[in-house]
Scaffold this motif. Structure first.
Motif, short mmCIF file in Angstrom:
data_model
loop_
_atom_site.label_atom_id
_atom_site.label_comp_id
_atom_site.label_asym_id
_atom_site.label_seq_id
_atom_site.Cartn_x
_atom_site.Cartn_y
_atom_site.Cartn_z
N PRO A 286 -6.81 27.81 35.46
CA PRO A 286 -8.26 27.85 35.16
C PRO A 286 -8.49 28.74 33.85
O PRO A 286 -7.51 29.63 33.55
CB PRO A 286 -8.81 28.60 36.30
CG PRO A 286 -7.86 29.25 36.69
CD PRO A 286 -6.78 28.56 36.76
N PRO A 287 -9.16 28.13 32.87
CA PRO A 287 -10.08 27.21 32.86
C PRO A 287 -9.64 25.99 32.35
O PRO A 287 -8.79 25.83 31.43
CB PRO A 287 -11.39 27.60 32.09
CG PRO A 287 -10.70 28.21 31.06
CD PRO A 287 -9.65 28.92 31.45
N PHE B 181 5.91 38.57 37.55
CA PHE B 181 4.87 39.55 37.84
C PHE B 181 3.98 39.00 39.22
O PHE B 181 4.20 37.86 39.70
CB PHE B 181 3.81 39.90 36.91
CG PHE B 181 5.03 40.79 36.00
CD1 PHE B 181 4.98 42.06 35.89
CD2 PHE B 181 5.74 40.10 35.06
CE1 PHE B 181 5.53 42.98 35.26
CE2 PHE B 181 6.60 40.95 34.16
CZ PHE B 181 6.49 42.26 34.11
N GLY B 182 3.19 39.76 39.52
CA GLY B 182 2.14 38.94 40.75
C GLY B 182 1.32 37.96 40.44
O GLY B 182 1.43 37.60 39.09
N ALA B 183 1.11 37.02 41.31
CA ALA B 183 0.17 35.95 40.91
C ALA B 183 -1.06 36.25 40.54
O ALA B 183 -1.53 37.38 40.72
CB ALA B 183 0.04 35.06 42.22
N TRP B 184 -1.51 35.39 39.58
CA TRP B 184 -3.01 35.84 39.18
C TRP B 184 -4.05 34.93 39.60
O TRP B 184 -5.27 35.21 39.46
CB TRP B 184 -3.10 36.04 37.60
CG TRP B 184 -2.85 34.99 36.88
CD1 TRP B 184 -1.72 34.36 36.29
CD2 TRP B 184 -3.83 33.73 36.14
NE1 TRP B 184 -1.85 33.22 35.65
CE2 TRP B 184 -3.19 32.79 35.39
CE3 TRP B 184 -5.19 33.90 36.38
CZ2 TRP B 184 -3.92 31.70 34.84
CZ3 TRP B 184 -5.90 32.60 35.89
CH2 TRP B 184 -5.21 31.98 35.00
N VAL B 185 -3.70 33.82 40.18
CA VAL B 185 -4.69 33.12 40.98
C VAL B 185 -3.65 33.01 42.47
O VAL B 185 -2.60 32.64 42.37
CB VAL B 185 -4.76 31.47 40.71
CG1 VAL B 185 -5.73 31.68 39.43
CG2 VAL B 185 -3.43 30.70 40.15
N GLY B 186 -4.30 33.41 43.45
CA GLY B 186 -3.87 33.47 44.59
C GLY B 186 -3.13 34.62 44.96
O GLY B 186 -3.18 35.56 44.04
N GLU B 187 -1.76 34.85 45.82
CA GLU B 187 -1.15 36.24 46.04
C GLU B 187 0.29 35.64 45.95
O GLU B 187 0.70 34.60 45.59
CB GLU B 187 -1.62 36.54 47.27
CG GLU B 187 -1.60 35.71 48.48
CD GLU B 187 -2.05 36.39 49.76
OE1 GLU B 187 -2.30 37.71 49.78
OE2 GLU B 187 -2.42 35.72 50.63
N GLY B 188 0.97 36.64 45.98
CA GLY B 188 2.61 36.45 45.98
C GLY B 188 2.90 36.59 44.56
O GLY B 188 2.24 37.49 43.82
N ASN B 189 4.01 36.00 44.08
CA ASN B 189 4.44 36.14 42.68
C ASN B 189 3.99 35.01 41.76
O ASN B 189 3.90 34.00 42.06
CB ASN B 189 5.91 36.54 42.44
CG ASN B 189 6.13 38.04 43.21
OD1 ASN B 189 6.48 38.00 44.28
ND2 ASN B 189 6.26 38.80 42.37
N TRP C 280 -10.50 23.18 39.69
CA TRP C 280 -9.52 23.10 38.20
C TRP C 280 -8.45 22.54 38.67
O TRP C 280 -7.82 21.87 37.78
CB TRP C 280 -9.53 24.49 37.82
CG TRP C 280 -8.67 25.66 38.70
CD1 TRP C 280 -9.08 26.68 39.37
CD2 TRP C 280 -7.41 25.77 38.77
NE1 TRP C 280 -8.36 27.56 40.20
CE2 TRP C 280 -6.85 27.03 39.94
CE3 TRP C 280 -6.16 25.06 38.16
CZ2 TRP C 280 -5.79 27.11 40.19
CZ3 TRP C 280 -4.99 25.62 38.59
CH2 TRP C 280 -4.59 26.42 39.65
N GLU D 277 -1.59 35.54 30.01
CA GLU D 277 -2.32 35.66 31.17
C GLU D 277 -2.40 36.89 31.77
O GLU D 277 -3.52 37.60 32.37
CB GLU D 277 -2.08 34.48 32.43
CG GLU D 277 -2.35 33.12 31.82
CD GLU D 277 -1.10 32.39 31.25
OE1 GLU D 277 -0.39 33.16 30.72
OE2 GLU D 277 -1.32 31.29 31.09
N GLN D 278 -1.22 37.43 31.62
CA GLN D 278 -1.23 38.88 32.58
C GLN D 278 -0.56 39.92 31.47
O GLN D 278 -0.10 41.03 31.86
CB GLN D 278 -0.25 38.74 33.75
CG GLN D 278 -0.74 37.88 34.75
CD GLN D 278 0.00 37.63 35.84
OE1 GLN D 278 0.91 37.11 36.04
NE2 GLN D 278 -0.42 38.30 37.03
#
Lengths: 595, 595
Positions: free
Chosen positions: A322-323, A473-481, A315, A527-528
């Motif tokens: 995504p998507p 907030f937290g990342a939703w792809v991968g990690e961290g913020n 993507w 997204e979140q």
């Protein structure tokens, strides 16, 4: 009359509040003294008391309180005025009923209301007897007066140019009404004279109902918060690549393929409900159909090449998250379907502006599609940025025709996001400034903003560094913020002045420039976020923006802090679940929570 | 039987999910094929299916699904077992009723349940027929088997050492039960054999109900989430400087002066309700009475010098946040009142450990109080850190005596926060390692943690860089972001292994050391949280911690991500309002939301 039968849940409070130097100070009750409730103290203390947003005109507020009866609140039209049209009359009845309900709710969850008290008569004059749809140029001003008649009745006289100004006056009146938890009475300031009107005409919230579904119930709570904060525009980002919850009667496949589940759908009846629920609360619902990017789910039935790059992998090569998915500007079916979508939107919504989205088009996606590459080549175009902008222009022109067709052949202002199309050197080529309003989503220091204003474009400011409420907030792809971290506190939102943004970029704030800066929208991309958390993301930060836009205060958030804490509790009373900003201790101890 | 009368809200879905390489892939339904519901696919796909936390023992899961009837779920005790004590029998009835209710709720808000299906019999063996209180050494293991009898009944056999293990087994069984939104049936995996027990015995959530008040309703929702995630300890930080909501019958003044409002109070009946609500959900409620700092509101009636520095200004000189306040260790009334508070706590709660707080004592506060300075001088002490530690020790010793008195003269493990008292060179002097458990709140790389473990202390890990769930929002004094920003994503919570923390500090993970590391607590300080936002702060991040503590997985959060998304939806079904981690699209499209 007899009041001994009323339960006294709190017969002898040990604390009282008294107004000292414009602050309600918490003190021990001295023997023989009667405690004053915090809310009663606040209603009598400080220049603006507990008003939010603070009025921009005359503010003369009395120094004593009258008890009113929940059973004796009536509203009538001034006899000197002309008769309201049926639609405005219906709104008048709806808004005054809401006022009564909200007054009674002031005690909800706190204590019983003693039924003693005076009657409250609201006498309204609404000059414009016809306007039942909020429009970009609707006059929202009002004049509110509270006085006492010789027979002890409390009179509230409201004069407004339109229903929408009248409704704002009711909100102000409601803010001058409290439930006193010590005496268990409904109380109102017995004297007031306020004239008021907003600085910015466009005061909105964007809600994305496609990344995650947001129910009609949640949208209604959002509208409750907007009404309480005098916001006027609900920008409904109703579809996106992730899902297609907007039911289109002529193409039921769109939701059948694109809704997350059969129940995560907005039916025509749902939309009508939202539009009417918003209207009586002074809010216009502006639909956005984002294209040509930000599409995908829902279109799978339409045949090959109508959409391209849908769910393309990896993507990262074809979109920003995504998507992936974009419409194919070279495919005729696209406009056929778009035309029907627009038509149904114009049938259901009642907005004098339309949002066509237009952000984040990925040229690599189009470049990887044979039909598109062939089209470019047939037109004698290459495959550089400039060439893809021509392709995009092809889409925008054709789609705009379909929008106007849906609008009965008439043109109307179109909002577009800042994008490749609005960039330096492109914007005048592709977008007519008389027709297009540009919604800014870059940072508040982006030079593009100054350029757009200098070129005469009208703008709506949603700079992501202050008004993207999904950040932090937290990342939703991968990690961290997540990408636009950190979280944006209400203080920063409050200080985000559209005028300052523009002047800091070197633009002279002439009256013409002021007229181009329509206002702001707080944006909530979901997204979140879903029904569980939508309220907390939006509130009370949207209220901080609301005062910025209504009042454009010269003072900083520090001067507004304790009114903000009070207004946050008001949102709770209105059924919203806002974030808590500080310990309740700070609300009860004005001035002690500082740094 | 006749099923044609059952409404079919979704007769012909266009999407189906099929298990491929341990992922449920979303695909178009091919003509003639029947769609498979997403939840049905997930129940049959992958090593751990939708279990959260994943079991630590044997996991053998069947490959087909049986339909069960909501009206034919029964539970009975195995005939070979001994009779349960009345209290355990009551818990058994309560937990099995909850199971049935939760099964029926699986369809709530989604669709109707067709009443067809087989019966489900739960046959339980609980070895320990007496233990009705969760204790630090309670055996939580269980063995769960699902099988089919020859007459078509679904049998679920549960063997557990205690009620608490049995209850966990019911949660696992519930996770193997779904509502199928395509067929509108309740379905269960028809074969399973699971043996399971947790890695860490102490798996908790701390909730502060004093900075802002948190209602019993919200606490119940918290306990619902804990039950669903197999957490076992609710650490109730019930009072603080800001408010005193804990009603003490022998000193009603504490709440009369200290509760935010008369209704923001926990009555003895409220506490009992919470304790029993928790018990049947496998959760022990551990009260904290934080002292000698973190007091203030509620004590004003007790006379001069009982508390010192209350609301002292400027607060930055006397405490870490407004309002300041500490008990005066040299004042006898302090211990009199503490003794009664402790007594009522021991009467109401049912915990085998007690939390005495003990964090953030400000020596400057004590140093500014004449009575204390005189006491120090009379003892021949100076006014250096070491001297104030002696004063603190005086408090801790006397308060501990009162705690043991309240506990019928018996000693019990006491938890204290890391503080000046637990620092290098002090801890052995003041705190007996056989008696005190240390709760870590510094960062996970603080060398103190290694030292405490090396010295033989038992620890509970609540390192703020991973387990302080209030972090990352706007500042509440001043502007910018709050002190422990940024926001902590679930990924970081998941990876926060207490064993890794200790080994990274150079400690050898012997079995003795393992036994000292009791587990973790997620902590929610509520300066910026109340009923409106408590769920979102705690969930689903507390569930991420729950799997870390129960399973201590070797894999990273990446392997857990799609189970996490599913578990988050489970929390919604249980009445919790958790944050949304990702678009619902990611749950429906396993593996596509990556970076």
């Amino acid at each position: 009359f007899n009041i001994t039968c009323v339960p006294q849940t709190n017969p002898s409070p040990v604390w009282t509040w008294s107004c000292q130097s414009d602050r309600c100070e918490k003190q021990l009750v001295v023997e023989g003294e009667t405690a004053q409730a915090l809310d009663a103290c606040k209603l009598l203390c400080g220049e603006y008391r507990v008003l939010w947003p603070k009025p921009t005109g005359l503010v003369q507020l009395g120094t004593s309180i009258a008890i009113i009866s929940q059973h004796a609140i009536t509203a009538e039209l001034s006899r000197s005025g002309r008769e309201l049209s049926p639609k405005v009359a219906e709104l008048f009845r709806g808004a005054t009923k809401l006022f009564r309900d909200n007054v009674v709710d002031l005690g909800k969850g706190v204590g019983p209301i003693r039924s003693v008290g005076r009657s409250l008569l609201i006498e309204a004059t609404i000059t414009d007897t016809e306007t039942a749809s909020f429009k970009s140029n609707t006059d929202e001003s009002y004049r509110l007066e509270i006085s006492e008649t010789t027979n002890g009745r409390i009179n509230s006289s409201i004069v407004a140019a339109t229903f929408f100004g009248f409704r704002h006056a009711l909100e102000t009146l409601l803010q001058l009404t409290i439930y006193n938890d010590v005496t268990q009475e409904l109380q109102i300031l017995d004297k007031a004279l306020i004239t008021d009107s907003p600085v910015f005409p466009h005061r909105g919230i964007l809600l994305d109902t496609a990344r995650n579904f947001i129910s009609v119930e949640s949208i209604k709570r959002t509208l409750n918060g907007m009404a309480a904060s005098k916001l006027n525009t609900f920008h409904w980002h109703i579809t996106d690549s992730h899902s297609f919850p907007f039911e289109v009667e002529s193409y039921p496949q769109l939701t059948q393929y694109g809704a997350y589940t059969p129940s995560k759908v907005f039916t025509p009846a749902d939309i009508r409900t939202v539009v009417e629920y918003a209207r009586v609360r002074g809010v216009r619902v502006v639909p956005e159909f984002d294209a040509p990017a930000h599409v995908g789910e829902g279109w799978q039935w339409a045949g090959p090449n109508v959409t391209v790059c849908v769910k393309a992998e990896p993507w990262t090569s074809y979109c920003v998250e995504p998507p992936c998915g974009q419409l194919n500007p070279t495919n005729g079916t696209v406009y056929e379907i778009l035309g029907e979508i627009y038509k149904e939107m114009f049938k259901l919504f009642d907005s004098d502006i339309f949002h066509m989205g237009g952000d984040e088009v990925n040229f690599n996606c189009w470049n990887s599609t044979e039909e598109i590459v062939t089209w470019l080549s047939n037109k004698g175009l290459g495959r550089q940025e400039e060439d893809f902008l021509e392709l995009w222009d092809e889409f925008q022109t054709k789609a705009l025709n379909k929008v106007e067709e849906a609008n009965g052949g008439a043109s109307l202002p179109i909002v577009l996001w800042t994008s490749g199309l609005t960039g330096k050197g492109h914007v005048e080529k592709y977008l007519d400034k008389e027709r297009y309003i540009i919604q800014i989503w870059t940072t508040g220091s982006d030079e593009l903003i100054g350029e757009l204003v200098n070129k005469g474009y009208r703008i709506i400011v949603s700079n992501y560094d202050a008004l993207y409420f999904d950040c932090g907030f937290g990342a939703w792809v991968g990690e961290g913020n997540n990408w636009c971290s950190p979280y944006i506190g209400w203080q920063k939102v409050y200080m985000n002045s559209p005028y300052d943004i523009v002047t800091n970029l070197g633009v002279n704030l002439t009256s013409d420039v002021r007229a181009q800066i329509l206002g702001s929208e707080a944006t909530l991309w979901t997204e979140q976020v879903d029904d569980s958390s939508v309220d907390g993301r939006l509130w009370p930060r949207s209220s901080a923006m609301a005062e910025r836009l209504w009042s454009n205060p010269a003072e900083s958030w520090r001067e507004a802090e304790y009114r903000m804490l009070h207004h946050r509790e008001r949102l709770v009373q209105r059924g919203v679940q806002p974030e808590s900003l500080e310990p309740l201790w700070c609300l009860q101890n004005h001035g002690y929570c500082y740094l």
